[in-house]
Design a protein around this motif. Structure first.
Motif, PDB file in Angstrom:
ATOM      1  N   PHE A  53       0.716  -1.353   0.442  1.00  0.00           N
ATOM      2  CA  PHE A  53      -0.098   0.197  -0.429  1.00  0.00           C
ATOM      3  C   PHE A  53       0.938   0.825   0.350  1.00  0.00           C
ATOM      4  O   PHE A  53       2.289   0.988   0.197  1.00  0.00           O
ATOM      5  N   HIS A  54       0.142   2.391  -0.770  1.00  0.00           N
ATOM      6  CA  HIS A  54       1.043   3.363  -0.855  1.00  0.00           C
ATOM      7  C   HIS A  54       0.800   4.719  -0.004  1.00  0.00           C
ATOM      8  O   HIS A  54      -0.242   5.109  -0.448  1.00  0.00           O
ATOM      9  N   LEU A  55       1.653   5.200   0.615  1.00  0.00           N
ATOM     10  CA  LEU A  55       1.052   6.229   1.117  1.00  0.00           C
ATOM     11  C   LEU A  55       2.248   7.433   1.474  1.00  0.00           C
ATOM     12  O   LEU A  55       1.704   8.713   1.293  1.00  0.00           O
ATOM     13  N   GLU A  56       2.491   7.470  -0.129  1.00  0.00           N
ATOM     14  CA  GLU A  56       3.420   8.042  -0.827  1.00  0.00           C
ATOM     15  C   GLU A  56       2.745   8.492  -2.271  1.00  0.00           C
ATOM     16  O   GLU A  56       1.591   7.704  -3.056  1.00  0.00           O
ATOM     17  N   ALA A  57       2.689   9.813  -2.791  1.00  0.00           N
ATOM     18  CA  ALA A  57       1.891  10.102  -3.506  1.00  0.00           C
ATOM     19  C   ALA A  57       2.648   9.562  -4.876  1.00  0.00           C
ATOM     20  O   ALA A  57       4.634   9.524  -5.346  1.00  0.00           O
ATOM     21  N   ASN A  58       2.100   9.791  -6.119  1.00  0.00           N
ATOM     22  CA  ASN A  58       3.317   9.024  -7.136  1.00  0.00           C
ATOM     23  C   ASN A  58       3.480   9.944  -8.118  1.00  0.00           C
ATOM     24  O   ASN A  58       2.659  10.923  -7.902  1.00  0.00           O
ATOM     25  N   ASN A  59       3.967   9.229  -9.241  1.00  0.00           N
ATOM     26  CA  ASN A  59       4.652  10.802  -9.865  1.00  0.00           C
ATOM     27  C   ASN A  59       3.869  11.519 -10.624  1.00  0.00           C
ATOM     28  O   ASN A  59       3.938  12.533 -10.613  1.00  0.00           O
ATOM     29  N   HIS A 114      13.945   8.312 -13.307  1.00  0.00           N
ATOM     30  CA  HIS A 114      13.483   8.179 -15.127  1.00  0.00           C
ATOM     31  C   HIS A 114      12.228   7.926 -15.423  1.00  0.00           C
ATOM     32  O   HIS A 114      11.257   8.720 -16.596  1.00  0.00           O
ATOM     33  N   ASP A 115      11.569   7.588 -14.470  1.00  0.00           N
ATOM     34  CA  ASP A 115      10.166   7.268 -14.226  1.00  0.00           C
ATOM     35  C   ASP A 115       9.322   8.764 -13.968  1.00  0.00           C
ATOM     36  O   ASP A 115       8.771   9.505 -14.935  1.00  0.00           O
ATOM     37  N   LEU A 116       9.902  10.196 -13.331  1.00  0.00           N
ATOM     38  CA  LEU A 116       9.358  11.476 -12.835  1.00  0.00           C
ATOM     39  C   LEU A 116       9.413  12.064 -13.915  1.00  0.00           C
ATOM     40  O   LEU A 116       8.725  12.953 -14.557  1.00  0.00           O
ATOM     41  N   PHE A 117      10.652  12.076 -15.078  1.00  0.00           N
ATOM     42  CA  PHE A 117      10.949  12.308 -16.189  1.00  0.00           C
ATOM     43  C   PHE A 117       9.825  12.206 -17.402  1.00  0.00           C
ATOM     44  O   PHE A 117       9.441  13.049 -17.957  1.00  0.00           O
ATOM     45  N   GLU A 118       9.402  10.545 -17.361  1.00  0.00           N
ATOM     46  CA  GLU A 118       8.664  10.538 -18.475  1.00  0.00           C
ATOM     47  C   GLU A 118       7.165  11.279 -18.293  1.00  0.00           C
ATOM     48  O   GLU A 118       6.102  10.873 -19.103  1.00  0.00           O
ATOM     49  N   LYS A 119       6.463  10.640 -16.785  1.00  0.00           N
ATOM     50  CA  LYS A 119       5.186  11.293 -16.740  1.00  0.00           C
ATOM     51  C   LYS A 119       5.707  13.053 -17.072  1.00  0.00           C
ATOM     52  O   LYS A 119       4.317  13.605 -17.564  1.00  0.00           O
ATOM     53  N   THR A 120       6.912  13.689 -16.453  1.00  0.00           N
ATOM     54  CA  THR A 120       7.153  15.435 -16.942  1.00  0.00           C
ATOM     55  C   THR A 120       6.868  15.893 -17.874  1.00  0.00           C
ATOM     56  O   THR A 120       5.729  16.301 -19.028  1.00  0.00           O
ATOM     57  N   LYS A 121       7.612  14.962 -19.125  1.00  0.00           N
ATOM     58  CA  LYS A 121       7.313  15.258 -20.775  1.00  0.00           C
ATOM     59  C   LYS A 121       5.947  14.572 -21.215  1.00  0.00           C
ATOM     60  O   LYS A 121       5.543  15.956 -22.537  1.00  0.00           O
ATOM     61  N   ARG A 122       5.087  13.487 -20.796  1.00  0.00           N
ATOM     62  CA  ARG A 122       3.775  13.352 -20.990  1.00  0.00           C
ATOM     63  C   ARG A 122       3.170  14.662 -21.159  1.00  0.00           C
ATOM     64  O   ARG A 122       1.857  14.641 -21.220  1.00  0.00           O
ATOM     65  N   PHE A 123       3.257  15.043 -19.674  1.00  0.00           N
ATOM     66  CA  PHE A 123       2.079  16.557 -19.134  1.00  0.00           C
ATOM     67  C   PHE A 123       3.009  17.271 -20.278  1.00  0.00           C
ATOM     68  O   PHE A 123       1.651  17.760 -20.657  1.00  0.00           O
ATOM     69  N   MET A 124       3.543  17.356 -20.236  1.00  0.00           N
ATOM     70  CA  MET A 124       3.859  18.875 -21.367  1.00  0.00           C
ATOM     71  C   MET A 124       2.958  17.994 -22.121  1.00  0.00           C
ATOM     72  O   MET A 124       3.244  19.960 -23.069  1.00  0.00           O
ATOM     73  N   ASP A 125       3.693  17.508 -23.474  1.00  0.00           N
ATOM     74  CA  ASP A 125       3.894  17.007 -24.610  1.00  0.00           C
ATOM     75  C   ASP A 125       2.031  17.406 -25.064  1.00  0.00           C
ATOM     76  O   ASP A 125       2.402  18.209 -25.686  1.00  0.00           O
ATOM     77  N   GLN A 126       1.629  16.808 -23.903  1.00  0.00           N
ATOM     78  CA  GLN A 126       0.182  17.246 -24.219  1.00  0.00           C
ATOM     79  C   GLN A 126      -0.362  18.519 -23.969  1.00  0.00           C
ATOM     80  O   GLN A 126      -1.271  18.777 -24.235  1.00  0.00           O
ATOM     81  N   ASN A 127       0.171  19.178 -23.157  1.00  0.00           N
ATOM     82  CA  ASN A 127       0.168  20.695 -23.116  1.00  0.00           C
ATOM     83  C   ASN A 127       0.850  21.786 -23.601  1.00  0.00           C
ATOM     84  O   ASN A 127       0.229  23.192 -24.108  1.00  0.00           O
ATOM     85  N   GLY A 128       1.457  21.279 -24.765  1.00  0.00           N
ATOM     86  CA  GLY A 128       2.099  21.889 -26.069  1.00  0.00           C
ATOM     87  C   GLY A 128       3.273  23.023 -25.278  1.00  0.00           C
ATOM     88  O   GLY A 128       3.887  23.613 -25.904  1.00  0.00           O
ATOM     89  N   LEU A 183      11.923  27.866 -19.257  1.00  0.00           N
ATOM     90  CA  LEU A 183      12.168  27.348 -17.637  1.00  0.00           C
ATOM     91  C   LEU A 183      12.602  26.220 -17.753  1.00  0.00           C
ATOM     92  O   LEU A 183      13.172  25.792 -18.480  1.00  0.00           O
ATOM     93  N   VAL A 184      13.648  26.341 -16.490  1.00  0.00           N
ATOM     94  CA  VAL A 184      14.024  25.474 -15.917  1.00  0.00           C
ATOM     95  C   VAL A 184      13.628  24.646 -14.782  1.00  0.00           C
ATOM     96  O   VAL A 184      12.933  24.929 -14.342  1.00  0.00           O
ATOM     97  N   MET A 185      13.413  22.313 -15.781  1.00  0.00           N
ATOM     98  CA  MET A 185      12.364  21.781 -15.241  1.00  0.00           C
ATOM     99  C   MET A 185      13.542  20.260 -14.210  1.00  0.00           C
ATOM    100  O   MET A 185      14.219  20.329 -14.494  1.00  0.00           O
ATOM    101  N   SER A 186      13.201  20.232 -12.581  1.00  0.00           N
ATOM    102  CA  SER A 186      13.982  19.539 -11.627  1.00  0.00           C
ATOM    103  C   SER A 186      13.158  18.338 -11.660  1.00  0.00           C
ATOM    104  O   SER A 186      12.317  17.892 -10.877  1.00  0.00           O
ATOM    105  N   ASN A 187      14.064  17.627 -12.075  1.00  0.00           N
ATOM    106  CA  ASN A 187      13.737  15.817 -11.589  1.00  0.00           C
ATOM    107  C   ASN A 187      14.899  15.920 -10.090  1.00  0.00           C
ATOM    108  O   ASN A 187      14.695  14.342 -10.653  1.00  0.00           O
TER     109      ASN A 187
END
Length: 398
Positions: free
Chosen positions: A134-140, A173-187, A217-221
């Protein structure tokens, strides 16, 4: 000093009597995630102390066995030893996603409950999910969507050029993949992404690259001490380019300190949350340890409190019955305005999140160099809006 009292960096056992319920606590207490692990130890210790002071659970005290997990191989070995030699009833903790996966595999084979408190990788809730974890931390994805909302509000996404720097291990690596997906979806447009070794401490070459490429903008993962050191050096170069991140811990903010903490970041909780139970917890924690709790401390604290309630309500330590209870949709006080609950199909705890940025004016204390936002999502939105849907998540329990 809390560190000395807990013998941080060495095995520690808080012994109770022979009829105790044993909790194995694993978390990195050395290395680049060590500062976060220190708060995890304080959080879990306080929870066990409070429960035992109130008479324990089912008339039995909690017994806490604590180890430094360091890396995935060590985490796996120590988890196996806790199960086989120490006969723990439950495993709690961890921060590294790679180590969390190793512990989950041990826990699943042994059919032991694992309440993980700091692993962000979506994979642990996806194709590597386990009925015993069970996960008490948020996911990426939850972190990225939280900061993404703020970046959209600031008009920092569509048509903007982003540079990213990513911790070179599973979490990053997982965090960057999720970041890039969100930003690709939003231009947004990613100019580049550099993978940074977890033991890196010097970032001048990265910052010079930023100066040359001049993104919007600089994005830190990054993670742990990486974030602290990067923020300090970024401020020293005095670049006019906005900084944001997809993950942050209060220990990194405090490590950077006033004048170096900058940018806008997502976070699961801070000591500035104003719900009545959050304020009371912060007071108790500060009295016990001489400093306010960070987000890692609250996750490990809540894990033990959730476990205690599950055992009290079911009147058992039976793992299958505890899993059924946690999957039932029961709500828990998670030290926020709204209660939280575990999703039955991926075991993610759903709760409000926040964003933080530097405090305006002179901070009230060295702990208040940041300013915590209102809850995300808003009070009239579902807690589910930040998390992956069933269609986005590959979790299938064996």
């Amino acid at each position: 000093m809390a560190t000395a009292a807990l013998g941080l960096g060495a095995p520690a056992i808080l012994r109770a009597q022979s009829n105790s319920i044993r909790i194995g606590h694993l978390t990195p207490r050395t290395g680049f995630l060590g500062p976060m692990g220190e708060y995890a130890v304080m959080g879990v210790t306080l929870a066990v102390e409070e429960i035992n002071a109130a008479g324990g659970v089912l008339g039995r005290p909690y017994e806490l066995l604590m180890e430094d997990s360091v890396n995935p191989q060590t985490a796996s070995t120590k988890a196996q030893r806790m199960v086989e030699r120490d006969r723990v009833d439950v495993i709690v903790g961890e921060i590294s996603s790679a180590s969390g996966l190793a512990i989950a595999q041990v826990a699943s084979r042994a059919q032991k409950l694992f309440l993980q408190t700091g692993c962000n990788s979506d994979e642990l809730r996806g194709k590597s999910c386990s009925r015993y974890m069970f996960h008490l931390e948020a996911n990426n994805s939850m972190y990225v969507r939280t900061i993404g909302r703020e970046m959209l509000r600031q008009n920092m996404v569509k048509g903007k050029r982003w540079m990213a720097f990513t911790a070179d291990y599973a979490f990053g690596h997982d965090l960057f993949e999720k970041t890039k997906r969100f930003m690709d979806q939003n231009g947004a447009v990613f100019v580049s992404n550099d993978n940074i070794p977890t033991d890196a401490t010097e970032y001048s070459s990265m910052i010079l690259k930023i100066r040359q490429q001049r993104p919007d903008l600089v994005m830190s993962n990054l993670a742990g001490n990486q974030t602290t050191n990067f923020m300090k050096q970024y401020r020293e170069f005095n670049l006019p380019i906005p900084l944001a991140g997809a993950d942050l811990n209060a220990s990194s903010i405090w490590g950077a300190g006033e004048g170096s903490f900058s940018g806008t970041w997502p976070i699961i909780w801070t000591h500035q949350v104003q719900s009545p139970t959050a304020k009371a917890f912060t007071e108790r924690f500060t009295k016990r340890w001489g400093r306010p709790p960070d987000n890692q401390a609250v996750a490990d604290y809540l894990a033990v409190k959730v476990l205690a309630r599950a055992m009290q309500e079911t009147k058992t330590t039976d793992v299958q019955k505890l899993i059924g209870y946690l999957e039932s949709g029961v709500k828990f006080d998670v030290l926020r305005a709204r209660e939280g609950y575990f999703r039955p199909w991926d075991h993610q705890l759903m709760f409000e999140m926040y964003t933080v940025k530097p405090a305006e004016g002179k901070p009230a204390s060295k702990w208040d160099v940041m300013q915590t936002s209102a809850s995300v999502p808003g009070p009239n939105e579902s807690l589910e809006v930040l998390a992956p849907t069933r269609e986005e998540n590959a979790c299938t329990f064996a």
